[in-house]
Write an enzyme that holds these catalytic residues in place. Structure first.
Site, PDB file in Angstrom:
ATOM      1  N   HIS A  95      34.975  38.791  33.161  1.00  0.00           N
ATOM      2  CA  HIS A  95      34.801  39.447  34.915  1.00  0.00           C
ATOM      3  C   HIS A  95      36.121  38.956  34.869  1.00  0.00           C
ATOM      4  CE1 HIS A  95      34.281  40.479  38.738  1.00  0.00           C
ATOM      5  NE2 HIS A  95      33.593  41.351  38.239  1.00  0.00           N
ATOM      6  N   GLU A 165      38.234  47.926  35.293  1.00  0.00           N
ATOM      7  CA  GLU A 165      38.204  47.613  36.629  1.00  0.00           C
ATOM      8  C   GLU A 165      39.460  46.807  36.967  1.00  0.00           C
ATOM      9  OE1 GLU A 165      33.402  46.181  37.975  1.00  0.00           O
ATOM     10  OE2 GLU A 165      35.198  44.639  37.154  1.00  0.00           O
TER      11      GLU A 165
HETATM   12  P1  PGA Z   1      32.331  45.490  44.191  1.00  0.00           P
HETATM   13  O1  PGA Z   1      32.780  44.692  42.989  1.00  0.00           O
HETATM   14  O2  PGA Z   1      31.811  47.068  43.595  1.00  0.00           O
HETATM   15  O3  PGA Z   1      31.942  44.491  45.301  1.00  0.00           O
HETATM   16  O4  PGA Z   1      34.178  45.414  44.413  1.00  0.00           O
HETATM   17  C1  PGA Z   1      32.794  45.499  41.378  1.00  0.00           C
HETATM   18  C2  PGA Z   1      32.987  44.204  40.125  1.00  0.00           C
HETATM   19  O5  PGA Z   1      33.105  42.755  40.665  1.00  0.00           O
HETATM   20  O6  PGA Z   1      32.065  44.445  39.107  1.00  0.00           O
END
Ligand code: PGA
Length: 251
Positions: A95, A165
């Site tokens: 992440h 992401e």
């Molecule tokens: P968010 O976070 O939905 O609050 O933008 C997503 C993540 O960090 O996996």
């Protein structure tokens, strides 16, 4: 068709077990919806037991990270074996918030190997820091995926899940989620990279999720025609009502 995948990334938001239990109480009310998809709840590790007990039958428990130590004596580390005893099925790896603390693509690749060996689904996160007008992020994504997947053999590739992401779209300081057309374009490109790495047939079996400011207002449009199998949700996963709307939107 394979079921959609929804992952609640609680990060370290629930500040106490009481708060974590309150979220679970909200989620359980809609368990009929969650049963229709593959739901994973990733809490701060100390709440794993409480979550595992509660989601049984309609969801699975996940971890937000994995130790780089598979076994042995390592004070402060939690081994895959212990996590398995709590019913953990999936591990979020790489992440961006861990990357910001020093995690590298190579160390994530090693963790993916440990996850597979331990029987967990590695949910491997990746995404560009910014989108430049020249499209250099495309090349970044290609190199990044190559490194992240270097330990994942063709025969195991169908067991992994990827989470695209883009870092600029994550969290409350972001400018919001990606534009749906750009998402579709990027997912297509990611699938092309996977095809180059593993062949088209295997690439088609790899689920790709999207994460970054997903909420009840945009989940429907982000899933439609984008090629993603589901979402990795941060903030909106803490509100059972919002989360239920997201689940309904992807069914
Ligand atoms: P968010 O976070 O939905 O609050 O933008 C997503 C993540 O960090 O996996």
């Amino acid at each position: 068709m394979a079921k959609p995948i929804l992952v609640a990334n609680w990060k370290n938001y629930p500040g106490s077990l009481v708060e974590a239990r309150a979220i679970l109480n909200g989620l359980v009310k809609k368990k009929a919806i969650y049963k229709k998809l593959n739901l994973f709840v990733a809490p701060p590790a100390v709440y794993l037991g409480a979550v595992a007990e509660r989601v049984q039958g309609w969801g699975s428990v996940a971890v937000e990270n994995l130790s780089s130590q598979e076994k042995g004596t390592h004070t402060g580390e939690v081994t895959p074996e212990i996590l398995k005893s709590f019913g953990v099925r999936l591990a979020i790896l790489g992440h961006s918030e861990q990357r910001a603390l020093g995690e590298t693509a190579s160390s994530v690749a090693e963790k993916a190997k440990i996850a597979l060996k331990s029987g967990f689904i590695p949910l491997i996160c990746f995404g560009e820091q910014v989108r430049d007008a020249e499209g250099e992020y495309f090349e970044f994504l290609r190199q990044e995926l190559k490194t992240l997947l270097k330990e994942v053999k063709k025969g195991d590739a169908h067991k992994i899940v990827l989470a695209y992401e883009p870092i600029w779209a994550i969290g409350s300081k972001s400018t919001g989620p990606i534009d749906p057309t750009e998402l579709a374009q990027t997912i297509l490109y990611i699938k092309k990279i996977l095809s180059d790495l593993y062949g088209r047939k295997v690439a088609e079996t790899i689920a790709v999720l999207y994460g970054g400011s997903v909420d009840e207002t945009n989940a429907g449009i982000l899933i439609r025609n984008s090629g993603v199998r589901g979402f990795l949700v941060g903030r909106a996963s803490l509100d059972p009502k919002k989360f239920e709307s997201i689940a309904s939107a992807i069914l």
